[in-house]
Design a protein around this motif. Structure first.
Motif, PDB file in Angstrom:
ATOM      1  N   ARG A   1       0.840  -1.209   0.000  1.00  0.00           N
ATOM      2  CA  ARG A   1       0.000   0.000   0.000  1.00  0.00           C
ATOM      3  C   ARG A   1       0.870   1.252   0.000  1.00  0.00           C
ATOM      4  NH1 ARG A   1      -3.238   2.371   5.190  1.00  0.00           N
ATOM      5  NH2 ARG A   1      -4.446   3.997   4.130  1.00  0.00           N
TER       6      ARG A   1
ATOM      7  N   GLN B   1       1.126   4.182  -2.838  1.00  0.00           N
ATOM      8  CA  GLN B   1       0.981   5.604  -2.547  1.00  0.00           C
ATOM      9  C   GLN B   1       2.158   6.415  -3.085  1.00  0.00           C
ATOM     10  OE1 GLN B   1       0.504   5.209   1.718  1.00  0.00           O
ATOM     11  NE2 GLN B   1      -1.712   5.532   1.607  1.00  0.00           N
TER      12      GLN B   1
ATOM     13  N   ASN C   1      -8.131   3.311  -6.171  1.00  0.00           N
ATOM     14  CA  ASN C   1      -8.228   2.243  -5.172  1.00  0.00           C
ATOM     15  C   ASN C   1      -8.779   0.934  -5.729  1.00  0.00           C
ATOM     16  OD1 ASN C   1     -10.915   2.888  -5.536  1.00  0.00           O
ATOM     17  ND2 ASN C   1     -11.407   3.007  -3.352  1.00  0.00           N
TER      18      ASN C   1
ATOM     19  N   HIS D   1      -8.258  -2.577  -7.009  1.00  0.00           N
ATOM     20  CA  HIS D   1      -7.150  -3.503  -6.749  1.00  0.00           C
ATOM     21  C   HIS D   1      -7.528  -4.922  -7.126  1.00  0.00           C
ATOM     22  CE1 HIS D   1      -5.326  -6.347  -3.624  1.00  0.00           C
ATOM     23  NE2 HIS D   1      -4.324  -6.063  -4.423  1.00  0.00           N
TER      24      HIS D   1
ATOM     25  N   TYR E   1      -9.578  -0.103  -0.180  1.00  0.00           N
ATOM     26  CA  TYR E   1      -9.539  -0.435  -1.604  1.00  0.00           C
ATOM     27  C   TYR E   1     -10.793  -1.199  -2.021  1.00  0.00           C
ATOM     28  CZ  TYR E   1      -4.589   0.813  -2.188  1.00  0.00           C
ATOM     29  OH  TYR E   1      -3.392   1.484  -2.269  1.00  0.00           O
TER      30      TYR E   1
END
Length: 251
Positions: free
Chosen positions: A31, A35, A42, A44, A63
């Motif tokens: 994560r 970032q 978000n 995934h 997410y």
């Protein structure tokens, strides 16, 4: 013995086999990488998601997380763990998504299940196709040139009235594009011991070769295999985290 034996017939033991894995640290580490290197989206997908422990953490991080795996018994357990997620039975070497993604992950060296260089290329193309511009494909890998065939991982645990021993080891013959992952489970209950052994053919690449496969599609960063720190690969360790940022078009 078929390569799906352990994950199908013995899928109930999979979470026990992985009981010493810090799924939270792995998920949180990726994560952070998303970032730093990725976009702000978000959406995934976790490739080779197994029973869904990483998906669980990414959902908790906020997410819209989903999973893909080739093994239906594992996916049934994943659905129980993450009822709000979508799970798909499929091959990570040839997959498509309905909507483009921001992050694709593949943990626990599962990228090597691609088995051959050609299938690995297909996996890379599938991931590139599925990501938005600026999206991230992140996985961990082992360098075939640094595998020590004499080393193995082992952990023991007691669950209810049984004692388990789990072992795993890489093996590379020193030539070619295949290595193997050797797995074994020993279970002792009331003095009676049962044993299961499995061996999975997996693709073998050096990090240099891996970077060459990825670079037509991604900006590639090879990092030390540490989910709590972000450091460039020191070019000597045999394990690494690979972060790939999607470029607009293949070079």
């Amino acid at each position: 013995m078929p390569s799906s034996y352990l994950y199908t017939d013995l899928s109930a033991y999979y979470d026990l086999m992985c009981a010493d894995i810090n799924y939270h640290a792995q998920s949180y580490g990726v994560r952070r990488l998303h970032q730093l290197f990725g976009n702000e989206g978000n959406a995934h997908l976790d490739l080779a998601c197994g029973t869904g422990p990483h998906v669980r953490y990414f959902i908790d991080f906020g997410y819209q997380s989903s999973g893909l795996d080739i093994n239906q018994p594992m996916l049934e357990q994943a659905k129980t763990r993450c009822p709000e997620a979508q799970f798909t039975l499929g091959d990570m070497c040839d997959f498509q998504v309905d909507e483009p993604l921001d992050l694709i992950t593949c943990f626990l060296y599962s990228i090597h299940y691609s088995a051959t260089i050609e299938q690995l290329k297909q996996c890379i193309v599938s991931a590139h196709r599925a990501l938005k511009p600026g999206g991230v494909f992140c996985f961990n890998s082992v360098d075939k040139t640094k595998i020590d065939n004499t080393l193995a991982e082992r952990h023991d645990l007691t669950r209810e009235d049984s004692f388990f021993t789990f072992r795993s080891a890489w093996h590379y013959c020193g030539d070619g594009e295949q290595q193997s992952l050797k797995l074994s489970i020993t279970k002792t209950t009331d003095g009676i011991t049962q044993s299961w052994d499995d061996e999975h053919p997996m693709v073998a690449v050096s990090f240099e070769d891996l970077a060459s496969l990825l670079q037509p599609y991604f900006d590639v960063h090879i990092l030390e295999h540490d989910y709590e720190k972000i450091m460039p690969w020191d070019k000597s360790s045999g394990n690494a985290i690979v972060v790939c940022i999607k470029t607009l078009t293949p070079e």
